[in-house]
Scaffold this active site. Structure first.
Site, short mmCIF file in Angstrom:
data_model
loop_
_atom_site.label_atom_id
_atom_site.label_comp_id
_atom_site.label_asym_id
_atom_site.label_seq_id
_atom_site.Cartn_x
_atom_site.Cartn_y
_atom_site.Cartn_z
N CYS A 143 -19.35 2.64 8.18
CA CYS A 143 -18.68 1.96 9.29
C CYS A 143 -17.40 2.73 9.53
CB CYS A 143 -18.39 0.51 8.88
SG CYS A 143 -17.35 -0.37 10.05
N CYS A 175 -17.02 -8.70 4.73
CA CYS A 175 -16.31 -7.44 4.53
C CYS A 175 -15.03 -7.68 3.74
CB CYS A 175 -15.99 -6.82 5.89
SG CYS A 175 -15.10 -5.27 5.76
N ARG A 228 -18.51 -2.33 17.25
CA ARG A 228 -17.87 -3.63 16.98
C ARG A 228 -16.55 -3.76 17.72
NH1 ARG A 228 -17.69 -3.22 12.07
NH2 ARG A 228 -19.82 -3.96 11.89
N CYS A 268 -19.85 -5.52 2.75
CA CYS A 268 -19.08 -4.36 3.22
C CYS A 268 -17.76 -4.35 2.45
CB CYS A 268 -18.82 -4.49 4.72
SG CYS A 268 -17.80 -3.14 5.37
N CYS A 289 0.31 -0.20 10.33
CA CYS A 289 -0.24 -1.20 9.42
C CYS A 289 0.82 -2.10 8.79
CB CYS A 289 -1.04 -0.50 8.32
SG CYS A 289 -1.88 -1.66 7.23
N CYS A 315 0.84 -1.21 0.00
CA CYS A 315 0.00 0.00 0.00
C CYS A 315 0.87 1.26 0.00
CB CYS A 315 -0.92 -0.02 1.22
SG CYS A 315 -2.04 1.39 1.27
N CYS A 375 0.63 4.53 6.90
CA CYS A 375 0.02 4.34 8.22
C CYS A 375 0.99 3.57 9.13
CB CYS A 375 -1.31 3.59 8.09
SG CYS A 375 -2.36 4.34 6.84
N1 SAM Z 1 -6.66 0.63 3.00
C1 SAM Z 1 -7.97 0.85 3.46
C2 SAM Z 1 -8.05 1.89 4.54
O1 SAM Z 1 -7.04 2.20 5.16
O2 SAM Z 1 -9.16 2.37 4.78
C3 SAM Z 1 -8.66 -0.42 3.95
C4 SAM Z 1 -7.89 -1.43 4.76
S1 SAM Z 1 -7.20 -0.88 6.30
C5 SAM Z 1 -6.23 -2.26 6.77
C6 SAM Z 1 -8.63 -0.86 7.38
C7 SAM Z 1 -8.43 -0.53 8.83
O3 SAM Z 1 -7.80 -1.59 9.52
C8 SAM Z 1 -7.56 0.66 9.19
O4 SAM Z 1 -8.22 1.89 9.03
C9 SAM Z 1 -7.27 0.40 10.65
O5 SAM Z 1 -8.28 0.98 11.47
C10 SAM Z 1 -7.34 -1.11 10.76
N2 SAM Z 1 -6.03 -1.70 11.07
C11 SAM Z 1 -4.99 -1.84 10.22
N3 SAM Z 1 -3.95 -2.42 10.84
C12 SAM Z 1 -4.33 -2.68 12.10
C13 SAM Z 1 -3.69 -3.27 13.23
N4 SAM Z 1 -2.44 -3.71 13.16
N5 SAM Z 1 -4.38 -3.38 14.38
C14 SAM Z 1 -5.65 -2.92 14.45
N6 SAM Z 1 -6.31 -2.36 13.42
C15 SAM Z 1 -5.66 -2.22 12.27
C1 DTB Z 2 -11.72 -2.42 11.16
O1 DTB Z 2 -11.99 -1.43 11.86
N1 DTB Z 2 -10.98 -3.44 11.55
C2 DTB Z 2 -10.81 -4.39 10.47
C3 DTB Z 2 -11.74 -3.84 9.38
N2 DTB Z 2 -12.16 -2.58 9.92
C4 DTB Z 2 -11.28 -3.72 8.01
C5 DTB Z 2 -9.39 -4.58 10.07
C6 DTB Z 2 -8.53 -5.02 11.23
C7 DTB Z 2 -7.18 -5.30 10.68
C8 DTB Z 2 -6.26 -5.84 11.72
C9 DTB Z 2 -4.87 -5.97 11.21
C10 DTB Z 2 -4.69 -6.99 10.14
O2 DTB Z 2 -5.27 -8.10 10.20
O3 DTB Z 2 -3.87 -6.74 9.23
FE1 SF4 Z 3 -2.85 1.11 3.40
FE2 SF4 Z 3 -2.86 -0.11 5.77
FE3 SF4 Z 3 -3.08 2.53 5.64
FE4 SF4 Z 3 -5.13 0.97 4.77
S1 SF4 Z 3 -4.37 1.15 6.88
S2 SF4 Z 3 -4.29 2.79 3.76
S3 SF4 Z 3 -3.95 -0.76 3.96
S4 SF4 Z 3 -1.29 1.31 5.00
#
Ligand code: SAM
Ligand code: DTB
Ligand code: SF4
Length: 326
Positions: A187, A96, A262, A127, A59, A52, A56
């Protein structure tokens, strides 16, 4: 009453209530709006993993960090539908689909719309979480039958620059607004445990609770620790106090009484007792299935066992007559 004019002072005062008073207030509102013993279930599938362009800090899928997550292309619709069938068979109500994108490319839209139509035809709620959307992309997903769009603000406006620099919280809020205006249910929530202060957690909820309409669902994630990302060291050293999590869930329930809350990432590290307290505080939805996007989730049998021991059941969250509750 559903209010969109909450102040930080009010939210801080609720958050600081003695525990029994806080729980009573949250539970009273929870019962007025929902069946308090019903838990909604959603299943997650990563349809495009890793690589990506966003940075972030929390992530595993950002191309800016070395996390060992392998980048993939957008997977095929057949693969998505096979996973959706499995999710349905294991009792999920919503499916989702998540993509590690800043925003979808227009060339991907036909395939994404096919996925939405196919999953809907299986009788699942749909979703997606794909990053930022243009109004045209919202309209296409809506026309394909998308029920919900997940787009989190993740933290407070004040802390946001510490967790991502490739976009702003205003960008996130713009997409949330486009989605709402386009008639797709929103959401939107965030993450605890990335080094933010208590004030940031409260401010994140006040930001959501003062939007023109509350998000239909509010995911509360506990940061799932990822090796190789730049989340501050102090966040890794200090696990979130379990009672701090319960207080935030209760505050979300009180500020946004008709929204589904949630209990999202981080449940693998939570005791059954902590999850039960979160349900009592107003959480009424969970992700089910062994996998979130790149990290784990409790095994299905463990969740079933927990709900059975609590005498709770899986059911779609239906908002009770708001008028009676107001
Ligand atoms: N890239 C898109 C975005 O950022 O909206 C969709 C996927 S992103 C992984 C969706 C959400 O997952 C993020 O906004 C964050 O709240 C959550 N997330 C990502 N990594 C995480 C982690 N290590 N622990 C908890 N939540 C996480
Ligand atoms: C949200 O708030 N939590 C979910 C979903 N929306 C997309 C994602 C959690 C991701 C946790 C880290 C991972 O599995 O990479
Ligand atoms: Fe990309 Fe992860 Fe950020 Fe979503 S949360 S925009 S997947 S780096």
């Amino acid at each position: 009453m559903i209010r969109s004019d909450w102040t930080m002072a009010e939210a801080r005062a609720i958050h600081a209530l003695p525990f029994a008073d806080l729980m009573h207030r949250a539970q009273t509102l929870h019962r007025a709006h929902f069946d308090p013993n019903a838990i909604e279930t959603a299943s997650l599938l990563s349809i495009k993993t890793g690589g990506c362009p966003e940075d972030c800090s929390y992530c595993s899928q950002s191309a800016h960090h070395e996390t060992g997550v392998k980048a993939t292309k957008l997977i095929g619709t057949d693969e998505v539908l096979a996973a959706a069938r499995r999710a349905k068979a294991s009792g999920a109500q919503r499916f989702c689909m998540g993509a590690a994108w800043r925003s979808p490319k227009d060339r991907d839209m036909d395939k994404l719309c096919d996925m939405v139509r196919g999953v809907s035809e299986l009788g699942l709620e749909t979703c997606m979480t794909l990053g930022m959307l243009s109004p045209e992309q919202v309209a296409r997903l809506k026309a394909a039958g998308l029920d919900f769009y997940n787009h989190n603000i993740d933290t407070s406006p004040e802390y946001y620059a510490q967790i991502a620099t490739t976009r702003t919280i205003e960008d996130r809020l713009d997409t949330v607004e486009q989605v709402r205006k386009g008639g797709i249910k929103v959401c939107c929530g965030g993450i605890l445990g990335m080094g933010e202060a208590e004030e940031d957690r409260i401010a994140m909820l006040v930001t959501l609770a003062t939007l023109p309409a509350h998000p239909d669902s509010v995911p509360v994630n506990l940061w799932n620790e990822i090796e190789g990302v730049p989340v501050p060291v102090q966040a890794r050293a200090q696990a979130v106090d379990p009672f701090a999590l319960v207080r935030i869930v209760a505050l979300a329930r009180i500020l946004m009484p008709a929204s589904v809350v949630r209990l999202s990432a981080g449940r693998t590290g939570m005791s059954d007792e902590l999850q039960a307290l979160c349900f009592l505080a107003g959480a009424n939805s969970i992700f089910v299935g062994d996998q979130l996007l790149t990290t784990g989730n409790p095994a299905a049998w463990k969740d079933q066992d927990l709900l059975t021991r609590l005498g709770m059941h899986v059911a779609p969250a239906q908002v009770r007559a708001r008028v009676a509750a107001e």
